[in-house]
Motif scaffolding. Structure first.
Motif, PDB file in Angstrom:
ATOM      1  N   GLY A  59       0.699  -1.181  -0.102  1.00  0.00           N
ATOM      2  CA  GLY A  59      -0.152  -0.076   0.106  1.00  0.00           C
ATOM      3  C   GLY A  59       0.772   0.628   0.113  1.00  0.00           C
ATOM      4  N   GLY A  60       0.068   2.362   0.006  1.00  0.00           N
ATOM      5  CA  GLY A  60       1.025   3.708  -0.691  1.00  0.00           C
ATOM      6  C   GLY A  60       1.628   3.875   0.822  1.00  0.00           C
ATOM      7  N   GLY A  61       2.166   4.515   1.319  1.00  0.00           N
ATOM      8  CA  GLY A  61       2.130   5.347   1.714  1.00  0.00           C
ATOM      9  C   GLY A  61       1.128   7.569   2.717  1.00  0.00           C
ATOM     10  N   GLY A  62       0.740   7.335   3.483  1.00  0.00           N
ATOM     11  CA  GLY A  62       0.242   8.659   4.327  1.00  0.00           C
ATOM     12  C   GLY A  62       1.160   9.772   4.087  1.00  0.00           C
ATOM     13  N   GLY A  63       0.108  11.224   3.469  1.00  0.00           N
ATOM     14  CA  GLY A  63       1.188  11.985   3.474  1.00  0.00           C
ATOM     15  C   GLY A  63       1.235  12.487   5.384  1.00  0.00           C
ATOM     16  N   GLY A  64       2.784  13.409   5.239  1.00  0.00           N
ATOM     17  CA  GLY A  64       2.552  14.300   6.080  1.00  0.00           C
ATOM     18  C   GLY A  64       1.477  15.144   6.130  1.00  0.00           C
ATOM     19  N   ALA A  65       1.093  15.660   7.643  1.00  0.00           N
ATOM     20  CA  ALA A  65       0.228  16.792   8.024  1.00  0.00           C
ATOM     21  C   ALA A  65       1.231  18.004   7.378  1.00  0.00           C
ATOM     22  CB  ALA A  65      -0.524  16.362   9.240  1.00  0.00           C
ATOM     23  N   SER A  66       0.424  18.744   7.392  1.00  0.00           N
ATOM     24  CA  SER A  66       1.565  20.892   7.212  1.00  0.00           C
ATOM     25  C   SER A  66       0.971  21.384   8.626  1.00  0.00           C
ATOM     26  CB  SER A  66       1.100  21.534   6.520  1.00  0.00           C
ATOM     27  OG  SER A  66       1.895  20.689   4.847  1.00  0.00           O
ATOM     28  N   ALA A  67       1.410  22.044   9.103  1.00  0.00           N
ATOM     29  CA  ALA A  67       0.993  22.324  10.987  1.00  0.00           C
ATOM     30  C   ALA A  67       2.067  23.662  11.133  1.00  0.00           C
ATOM     31  CB  ALA A  67       1.084  21.543  11.706  1.00  0.00           C
ATOM     32  N   ILE A  68       1.190  24.750  11.585  1.00  0.00           N
ATOM     33  CA  ILE A  68       1.636  25.800  12.229  1.00  0.00           C
ATOM     34  C   ILE A  68       1.845  25.687  14.335  1.00  0.00           C
ATOM     35  CG2 ILE A  68       1.861  28.178  13.259  1.00  0.00           C
ATOM     36  CD1 ILE A  68       0.809  28.913  10.381  1.00  0.00           C
ATOM     37  N   ILE A  69       3.529  24.654  14.467  1.00  0.00           N
ATOM     38  CA  ILE A  69       3.390  24.465  15.878  1.00  0.00           C
ATOM     39  C   ILE A  69       4.164  25.847  16.729  1.00  0.00           C
ATOM     40  CG2 ILE A  69       4.582  22.734  17.322  1.00  0.00           C
ATOM     41  CD1 ILE A  69       4.510  21.133  14.257  1.00  0.00           C
ATOM     42  N   ARG A  70       3.324  25.960  17.973  1.00  0.00           N
ATOM     43  CA  ARG A  70       3.749  26.329  18.748  1.00  0.00           C
ATOM     44  C   ARG A  70       4.387  25.786  20.139  1.00  0.00           C
ATOM     45  NH1 ARG A  70      -0.423  30.661  20.735  1.00  0.00           N
ATOM     46  NH2 ARG A  70       0.764  31.703  18.831  1.00  0.00           N
ATOM     47  N   GLY A  71       6.019  25.642  20.154  1.00  0.00           N
ATOM     48  CA  GLY A  71       5.999  24.482  21.143  1.00  0.00           C
ATOM     49  C   GLY A  71       5.891  23.426  20.411  1.00  0.00           C
ATOM     50  N   THR A  72       4.712  22.699  21.463  1.00  0.00           N
ATOM     51  CA  THR A  72       4.708  21.159  20.612  1.00  0.00           C
ATOM     52  C   THR A  72       3.096  21.121  20.444  1.00  0.00           C
ATOM     53  OG1 THR A  72       4.101  19.826  22.909  1.00  0.00           O
ATOM     54  CG2 THR A  72       6.555  19.879  22.094  1.00  0.00           C
ATOM     55  N   THR A  73       2.270  22.101  20.385  1.00  0.00           N
ATOM     56  CA  THR A  73       0.642  21.995  20.475  1.00  0.00           C
ATOM     57  C   THR A  73       0.616  22.702  19.099  1.00  0.00           C
ATOM     58  OG1 THR A  73       0.535  22.848  21.970  1.00  0.00           O
ATOM     59  CG2 THR A  73      -1.176  23.013  20.668  1.00  0.00           C
ATOM     60  N   GLY A  74      -0.136  21.796  18.489  1.00  0.00           N
ATOM     61  CA  GLY A  74      -0.202  22.865  16.684  1.00  0.00           C
ATOM     62  C   GLY A  74      -1.683  24.096  16.404  1.00  0.00           C
ATOM     63  N   LEU A  75      -1.188  24.517  16.171  1.00  0.00           N
ATOM     64  CA  LEU A  75      -2.232  25.807  15.933  1.00  0.00           C
ATOM     65  C   LEU A  75      -2.990  25.692  14.890  1.00  0.00           C
ATOM     66  CD1 LEU A  75       0.020  29.459  16.455  1.00  0.00           C
ATOM     67  CD2 LEU A  75      -1.379  27.515  18.425  1.00  0.00           C
ATOM     68  N   ILE A  76      -2.837  25.426  13.642  1.00  0.00           N
ATOM     69  CA  ILE A  76      -3.070  24.908  12.354  1.00  0.00           C
ATOM     70  C   ILE A  76      -2.565  23.614  12.379  1.00  0.00           C
ATOM     71  CG2 ILE A  76      -2.310  27.014  11.449  1.00  0.00           C
ATOM     72  CD1 ILE A  76      -5.087  27.290   9.922  1.00  0.00           C
ATOM     73  N   VAL A  77      -3.738  22.895  11.425  1.00  0.00           N
ATOM     74  CA  VAL A  77      -2.842  21.679  11.224  1.00  0.00           C
ATOM     75  C   VAL A  77      -4.578  21.203   9.915  1.00  0.00           C
ATOM     76  CG1 VAL A  77      -2.652  19.395  11.462  1.00  0.00           C
ATOM     77  CG2 VAL A  77      -2.667  20.710  13.361  1.00  0.00           C
ATOM     78  N   ALA A  78      -2.913  20.731   8.161  1.00  0.00           N
ATOM     79  CA  ALA A  78      -3.994  20.669   7.721  1.00  0.00           C
ATOM     80  C   ALA A  78      -3.479  19.062   7.505  1.00  0.00           C
ATOM     81  CB  ALA A  78      -3.706  20.896   6.564  1.00  0.00           C
ATOM     82  N   ALA A  79      -4.360  17.950   7.483  1.00  0.00           N
ATOM     83  CA  ALA A  79      -4.248  17.009   7.626  1.00  0.00           C
ATOM     84  C   ALA A  79      -3.499  15.952   5.912  1.00  0.00           C
ATOM     85  CB  ALA A  79      -5.256  15.844   7.828  1.00  0.00           C
ATOM     86  N   GLY A  80      -2.305  14.766   6.580  1.00  0.00           N
ATOM     87  CA  GLY A  80      -1.870  14.756   5.064  1.00  0.00           C
ATOM     88  C   GLY A  80      -2.410  14.116   4.284  1.00  0.00           C
ATOM     89  N   GLY A  81      -2.735  13.164   2.982  1.00  0.00           N
ATOM     90  CA  GLY A  81      -3.856  11.791   2.586  1.00  0.00           C
ATOM     91  C   GLY A  81      -3.740  10.873   2.836  1.00  0.00           C
ATOM     92  N   GLY A  82      -4.634   9.980   2.580  1.00  0.00           N
ATOM     93  CA  GLY A  82      -4.361   8.720   2.989  1.00  0.00           C
ATOM     94  C   GLY A  82      -3.947   7.829   1.721  1.00  0.00           C
ATOM     95  N   GLY A  83      -2.765   6.828   2.065  1.00  0.00           N
ATOM     96  CA  GLY A  83      -1.666   5.906   1.212  1.00  0.00           C
ATOM     97  C   GLY A  83      -3.113   5.033   0.107  1.00  0.00           C
ATOM     98  N   GLY A  84      -2.682   5.213  -1.425  1.00  0.00           N
ATOM     99  CA  GLY A  84      -3.531   4.096  -1.663  1.00  0.00           C
ATOM    100  C   GLY A  84      -3.493   2.783  -1.454  1.00  0.00           C
ATOM    101  N   GLY A  85      -4.678   2.116  -1.551  1.00  0.00           N
ATOM    102  CA  GLY A  85      -3.592   0.014  -1.493  1.00  0.00           C
ATOM    103  C   GLY A  85      -3.802  -0.212  -2.649  1.00  0.00           C
ATOM    104  N   GLY A  86      -2.801  -1.351  -1.949  1.00  0.00           N
ATOM    105  CA  GLY A  86      -2.135  -2.257  -3.313  1.00  0.00           C
ATOM    106  C   GLY A  86      -2.853  -3.348  -3.023  1.00  0.00           C
ATOM    107  N   ASN A  87      -2.627  -4.224  -4.254  1.00  0.00           N
ATOM    108  CA  ASN A  87      -3.719  -4.928  -4.644  1.00  0.00           C
ATOM    109  C   ASN A  87      -3.393  -6.165  -4.499  1.00  0.00           C
ATOM    110  OD1 ASN A  87      -0.959  -5.616  -5.910  1.00  0.00           O
ATOM    111  ND2 ASN A  87      -2.850  -6.868  -8.045  1.00  0.00           N
TER     112      ASN A  87
END
Length: 182
Positions: free
Chosen positions: A154-182
């Motif tokens: 299966g394909g790997g999932g995409g990483g999320a993009s985020a703006i982070i203060r310390g270790t807290t995400g202030l705004i996060v855009a999730a990564g896409g899911g990986g495609g299934g293998g056959n």
């Protein structure tokens, strides 16, 4: 990511002063704005939050990787059982993100790796996130391995993009899911 920075004729309005990313100036409705564009993870260093003490943020998560497939014909050019497509990364925006004079971590989510082709093969690599103090944040998931004959990973999932203060995400855009293998 953008932040307000009126460059001329402010009349008592004090602009945000910051560095980080590729900086350009854009005219929007007759007002000049300073735009910070990040294509890799980095630091948004705010020297002065200005009188508005807000930024506008626009983020896109990394896309998921395509699933692997197995060539059942013996000819790699002819294909066989196809893997699924990876999902697109999410979009997020915040038109009034409160800031201080501070350093914010900007994480640019990486794309997920494609699933490996062939019978019983490995899944795709996880999309990159960011390391803060030795801890990984916002990485995508690794694609599942093919476990039986004629199963691509299966394909790997995409990483999320985020703006982070310390270790807290202030705004996060999730990564896409990986495609299934056959």
């Amino acid at each position: 990511m953008t932040h307000y920075a009126l460059l001329a004729g402010a009349g008592g309005w004090f602009p945000t002063t910051a560095t980080g990313g590729t900086i350009t100036t854009e005219d929007i409705g007759g007002i000049d704005y300073r735009v910070h564009t990040f294509t890799t993870s980095g630091t948004f260093a705010i020297a002065s939050a200005g009188s508005e003490a807000e930024v506008e943020a626009f983020l896109w998560g990394g896309g998921g990787g395509i699933g692997g497939f197995t060539d059942t014909s013996g000819d790699p050019g002819r294909g066989g059982r196809n893997g699924g497509s990876g999902g697109g990364g999410a979009y997020a925006r915040n038109l009034g993100l409160s800031i201080n004079a501070e350093n914010l971590t900007v994480c640019v989510g990486g794309r997920g790796g494609r699933g490996v082709l062939g019978s019983g093969s490995n899944g795709g690599a996880a999309g990159a996130g960011v390391d803060i103090g030795g801890t990984n944040y916002y990485f995508g998931g690794t694609g599942a391995s093919g476990t039986v004959p004629f199963s691509g990973g299966g394909g790997g999932g995409g990483g999320a993009s985020a703006i982070i203060r310390g270790t807290t995400g202030l705004i996060v855009a999730a990564g896409g899911g990986g495609g299934g293998g056959n």
